[in-house]
Design a protein around this motif. Structure first.
Motif, PDB file in Angstrom:
ATOM      1  N   ASP A 167      40.045  -3.405 -32.036  1.00  0.00           N
ATOM      2  CA  ASP A 167      39.461  -2.659 -31.064  1.00  0.00           C
ATOM      3  C   ASP A 167      39.432  -1.557 -31.858  1.00  0.00           C
ATOM      4  OD1 ASP A 167      39.826  -3.435 -27.290  1.00  0.00           O
ATOM      5  OD2 ASP A 167      38.980  -4.413 -28.714  1.00  0.00           O
ATOM      6  N   ASN A 168      40.635  -0.336 -32.422  1.00  0.00           N
ATOM      7  CA  ASN A 168      40.162  -0.020 -33.014  1.00  0.00           C
ATOM      8  C   ASN A 168      39.580  -0.012 -34.516  1.00  0.00           C
ATOM      9  OD1 ASN A 168      41.436   2.712 -33.604  1.00  0.00           O
ATOM     10  ND2 ASN A 168      43.227   2.140 -34.848  1.00  0.00           N
ATOM     11  N   ILE A 169      39.978  -0.667 -34.834  1.00  0.00           N
ATOM     12  CA  ILE A 169      39.549  -1.514 -36.096  1.00  0.00           C
ATOM     13  C   ILE A 169      37.635  -1.628 -36.484  1.00  0.00           C
ATOM     14  CG2 ILE A 169      38.954  -3.394 -37.562  1.00  0.00           C
ATOM     15  CD1 ILE A 169      42.412  -4.060 -37.462  1.00  0.00           C
ATOM     16  N   LYS A 170      37.206  -2.476 -34.926  1.00  0.00           N
ATOM     17  CA  LYS A 170      35.717  -2.122 -34.979  1.00  0.00           C
ATOM     18  C   LYS A 170      35.404  -0.692 -35.085  1.00  0.00           C
ATOM     19  CE  LYS A 170      35.521  -6.677 -32.702  1.00  0.00           C
ATOM     20  NZ  LYS A 170      36.211  -7.517 -31.073  1.00  0.00           N
ATOM     21  N   LEU A 171      36.028  -0.169 -33.869  1.00  0.00           N
ATOM     22  CA  LEU A 171      35.352   1.076 -34.131  1.00  0.00           C
ATOM     23  C   LEU A 171      35.365   2.538 -35.197  1.00  0.00           C
ATOM     24  CD1 LEU A 171      37.181   2.481 -30.252  1.00  0.00           C
ATOM     25  CD2 LEU A 171      34.424   1.941 -31.435  1.00  0.00           C
ATOM     26  N   GLU A 172      36.392   1.552 -35.658  1.00  0.00           N
ATOM     27  CA  GLU A 172      36.420   2.866 -37.172  1.00  0.00           C
ATOM     28  C   GLU A 172      35.649   1.937 -38.090  1.00  0.00           C
ATOM     29  OE1 GLU A 172      41.383   2.964 -37.706  1.00  0.00           O
ATOM     30  OE2 GLU A 172      40.493   1.797 -38.802  1.00  0.00           O
ATOM     31  N   HIS A 173      34.734   0.795 -38.261  1.00  0.00           N
ATOM     32  CA  HIS A 173      33.185  -0.088 -39.005  1.00  0.00           C
ATOM     33  C   HIS A 173      32.812   0.510 -37.800  1.00  0.00           C
ATOM     34  CE1 HIS A 173      36.391  -2.861 -41.179  1.00  0.00           C
ATOM     35  NE2 HIS A 173      36.772  -3.123 -40.729  1.00  0.00           N
ATOM     36  N   GLU A 174      32.390   0.848 -36.789  1.00  0.00           N
ATOM     37  CA  GLU A 174      31.385   1.515 -36.403  1.00  0.00           C
ATOM     38  C   GLU A 174      31.045   3.299 -36.650  1.00  0.00           C
ATOM     39  OE1 GLU A 174      29.025  -0.055 -35.088  1.00  0.00           O
ATOM     40  OE2 GLU A 174      27.575   1.887 -34.225  1.00  0.00           O
ATOM     41  N   VAL A 175      32.305   3.967 -37.791  1.00  0.00           N
ATOM     42  CA  VAL A 175      31.771   5.061 -37.307  1.00  0.00           C
ATOM     43  C   VAL A 175      31.718   5.241 -38.861  1.00  0.00           C
ATOM     44  CG1 VAL A 175      34.227   7.543 -37.827  1.00  0.00           C
ATOM     45  CG2 VAL A 175      34.313   5.730 -36.248  1.00  0.00           C
ATOM     46  N   THR A 176      32.618   4.884 -39.615  1.00  0.00           N
ATOM     47  CA  THR A 176      31.496   4.550 -41.462  1.00  0.00           C
ATOM     48  C   THR A 176      30.358   4.456 -41.051  1.00  0.00           C
ATOM     49  OG1 THR A 176      33.834   3.172 -41.803  1.00  0.00           O
ATOM     50  CG2 THR A 176      31.821   2.877 -43.152  1.00  0.00           C
ATOM     51  N   ARG A 177      30.226   2.953 -40.217  1.00  0.00           N
ATOM     52  CA  ARG A 177      28.760   2.261 -40.574  1.00  0.00           C
ATOM     53  C   ARG A 177      27.820   3.833 -39.692  1.00  0.00           C
ATOM     54  NH1 ARG A 177      24.616   1.034 -37.472  1.00  0.00           N
ATOM     55  NH2 ARG A 177      26.004   1.777 -35.135  1.00  0.00           N
ATOM     56  N   LEU A 178      28.023   4.508 -39.262  1.00  0.00           N
ATOM     57  CA  LEU A 178      27.286   5.378 -38.462  1.00  0.00           C
ATOM     58  C   LEU A 178      27.222   7.053 -39.493  1.00  0.00           C
ATOM     59  CD1 LEU A 178      28.633   5.066 -34.222  1.00  0.00           C
ATOM     60  CD2 LEU A 178      25.778   4.917 -36.145  1.00  0.00           C
ATOM     61  N   THR A 179      28.623   6.663 -40.249  1.00  0.00           N
ATOM     62  CA  THR A 179      28.732   8.036 -40.978  1.00  0.00           C
ATOM     63  C   THR A 179      27.572   7.319 -42.371  1.00  0.00           C
ATOM     64  OG1 THR A 179      30.814   8.672 -40.402  1.00  0.00           O
ATOM     65  CG2 THR A 179      30.329   9.641 -42.807  1.00  0.00           C
ATOM     66  N   THR A 180      27.895   6.583 -42.797  1.00  0.00           N
ATOM     67  CA  THR A 180      26.476   6.239 -43.482  1.00  0.00           C
ATOM     68  C   THR A 180      24.521   6.069 -43.701  1.00  0.00           C
ATOM     69  OG1 THR A 180      27.786   4.526 -44.691  1.00  0.00           O
ATOM     70  CG2 THR A 180      25.919   3.745 -45.489  1.00  0.00           C
ATOM     71  N   ASN A 181      24.712   5.872 -42.146  1.00  0.00           N
ATOM     72  CA  ASN A 181      23.544   6.611 -41.430  1.00  0.00           C
ATOM     73  C   ASN A 181      23.401   7.406 -41.282  1.00  0.00           C
ATOM     74  OD1 ASN A 181      22.248   3.861 -41.075  1.00  0.00           O
ATOM     75  ND2 ASN A 181      22.987   3.755 -39.016  1.00  0.00           N
ATOM     76  N   ASN A 182      23.904   8.455 -41.014  1.00  0.00           N
ATOM     77  CA  ASN A 182      24.387  10.276 -41.058  1.00  0.00           C
ATOM     78  C   ASN A 182      24.008  10.758 -42.166  1.00  0.00           C
ATOM     79  OD1 ASN A 182      24.086  13.014 -39.993  1.00  0.00           O
ATOM     80  ND2 ASN A 182      25.922  12.341 -39.862  1.00  0.00           N
ATOM     81  N   GLU A 183      24.135   9.995 -43.184  1.00  0.00           N
ATOM     82  CA  GLU A 183      24.159  10.993 -44.693  1.00  0.00           C
ATOM     83  C   GLU A 183      22.884  10.279 -45.148  1.00  0.00           C
ATOM     84  OE1 GLU A 183      28.824  10.364 -45.866  1.00  0.00           O
ATOM     85  OE2 GLU A 183      27.533   9.247 -46.967  1.00  0.00           O
ATOM     86  N   ARG A 184      22.922   9.190 -44.804  1.00  0.00           N
ATOM     87  CA  ARG A 184      21.223   8.398 -45.288  1.00  0.00           C
ATOM     88  C   ARG A 184      19.664   9.034 -44.831  1.00  0.00           C
ATOM     89  NH1 ARG A 184      17.286   5.305 -43.097  1.00  0.00           N
ATOM     90  NH2 ARG A 184      19.051   4.988 -41.015  1.00  0.00           N
ATOM     91  N   LEU A 185      20.326   9.566 -43.340  1.00  0.00           N
ATOM     92  CA  LEU A 185      19.392   9.793 -42.726  1.00  0.00           C
ATOM     93  C   LEU A 185      19.064  11.641 -43.222  1.00  0.00           C
ATOM     94  CD1 LEU A 185      19.861   8.917 -38.611  1.00  0.00           C
ATOM     95  CD2 LEU A 185      17.633   8.622 -40.058  1.00  0.00           C
ATOM     96  N   GLU A 186      20.632  12.007 -43.640  1.00  0.00           N
ATOM     97  CA  GLU A 186      20.283  13.891 -43.653  1.00  0.00           C
ATOM     98  C   GLU A 186      19.600  13.988 -45.218  1.00  0.00           C
ATOM     99  OE1 GLU A 186      24.332  15.141 -41.900  1.00  0.00           O
ATOM    100  OE2 GLU A 186      24.709  14.728 -44.021  1.00  0.00           O
ATOM    101  N   ASN A 187      19.882  12.668 -46.119  1.00  0.00           N
ATOM    102  CA  ASN A 187      19.007  12.711 -47.138  1.00  0.00           C
ATOM    103  C   ASN A 187      17.079  12.854 -46.878  1.00  0.00           C
ATOM    104  OD1 ASN A 187      21.305  12.821 -49.016  1.00  0.00           O
ATOM    105  ND2 ASN A 187      21.999  10.879 -49.315  1.00  0.00           N
ATOM    106  N   GLU A 188      16.825  11.904 -46.058  1.00  0.00           N
ATOM    107  CA  GLU A 188      15.815  11.609 -46.130  1.00  0.00           C
ATOM    108  C   GLU A 188      15.044  12.951 -45.173  1.00  0.00           C
ATOM    109  OE1 GLU A 188      15.914   7.030 -44.329  1.00  0.00           O
ATOM    110  OE2 GLU A 188      15.144   8.393 -43.640  1.00  0.00           O
ATOM    111  N   ILE A 189      15.924  13.369 -44.397  1.00  0.00           N
ATOM    112  CA  ILE A 189      15.241  14.649 -43.698  1.00  0.00           C
ATOM    113  C   ILE A 189      14.619  15.471 -44.917  1.00  0.00           C
ATOM    114  CG2 ILE A 189      16.051  16.983 -43.082  1.00  0.00           C
ATOM    115  CD1 ILE A 189      17.602  14.060 -40.283  1.00  0.00           C
ATOM    116  N   ALA A 190      16.323  16.148 -45.375  1.00  0.00           N
ATOM    117  CA  ALA A 190      15.912  16.440 -46.939  1.00  0.00           C
ATOM    118  C   ALA A 190      14.701  16.171 -48.186  1.00  0.00           C
ATOM    119  CB  ALA A 190      16.828  16.905 -48.337  1.00  0.00           C
TER     120      ALA A 190
END
Length: 161
Positions: free
Chosen positions: A35-58
């Motif tokens: 479960d911890n590994i899955k959550l770490e992957h989810e955090v990584t995915r969300l972080t990547t999405n967050n960065e992408r969205l911040e770039n799109e906002i800019a």
């Protein structure tokens, strides 16, 4: 003699119970690690999405700024101004939608961080409990061996009579 057999049987059953509990805890620990590994992957995915969205906002903010400047310097032609206003409204709507999506993504990321922390605490707790159970198992096993030796000695002494 019967009491010793009964005691021995009880010790065997208790040993099996502890062994089963140990296996259950070991499986639970593995599940928590998965479960911890899955959550770490989810955090990584969300972080990547967050960065992408911040770039799109800019990019969208740059686009909005560009269109606003174009509006200020554009010809006073009404039809052209209307077209540019519509584009600005669409971009502002996109910006608003993107900001909402960014907020949701940030909330999900925070939630995932909390889940990771909770899982880490559960894992640590399970490891401590596992260690305690292993110690108890070792004690019980040594008691079992002592009792077995005593029983063997008693049987030997009874055979000598």
């Amino acid at each position: 003699m019967d009491r010793l057999r009964e005691k021995l049987t009880n010790l065997k059953l208790e040993s099996e119970d502890w062994q089963n509990k140990y296996e259950e805890l070991k499986n639970e620990k593995k599940q928590l690690e998965d479960d911890n590994i899955k959550l770490e992957h989810e955090v990584t995915r969300l972080t990547t999405n967050n960065e992408r969205l911040e770039n799109e906002i800019a990019q969208l903010e740059d686009t909005v700024d560009t269109h606003k400047q174009s509006l200020q310097t554009a010809d006073k032609d009404a039809s052209e101004n209307d077209v540019l206003r519509e584009k600005v409204e669409k971009l502002e709507q996109q910006l608003e939608d993107t900001e909402n999506e960014l907020r949701e993504t940030s909330e999900k990321l925070n939630s995932a961080d909390i889940n990771v922390d909770n899982m880490q605490r559960k894992l640590e707790s399970a490891e401590v409990e596992n260690s305690e159970l292993e110690n108890k198992y070792a004690e019980l096993e040594s008691k079992y061996e002592e009792t077995k030796k005593e029983l063997d000695e008693m049987i030997k002494s009874l055979e000598e009579f």
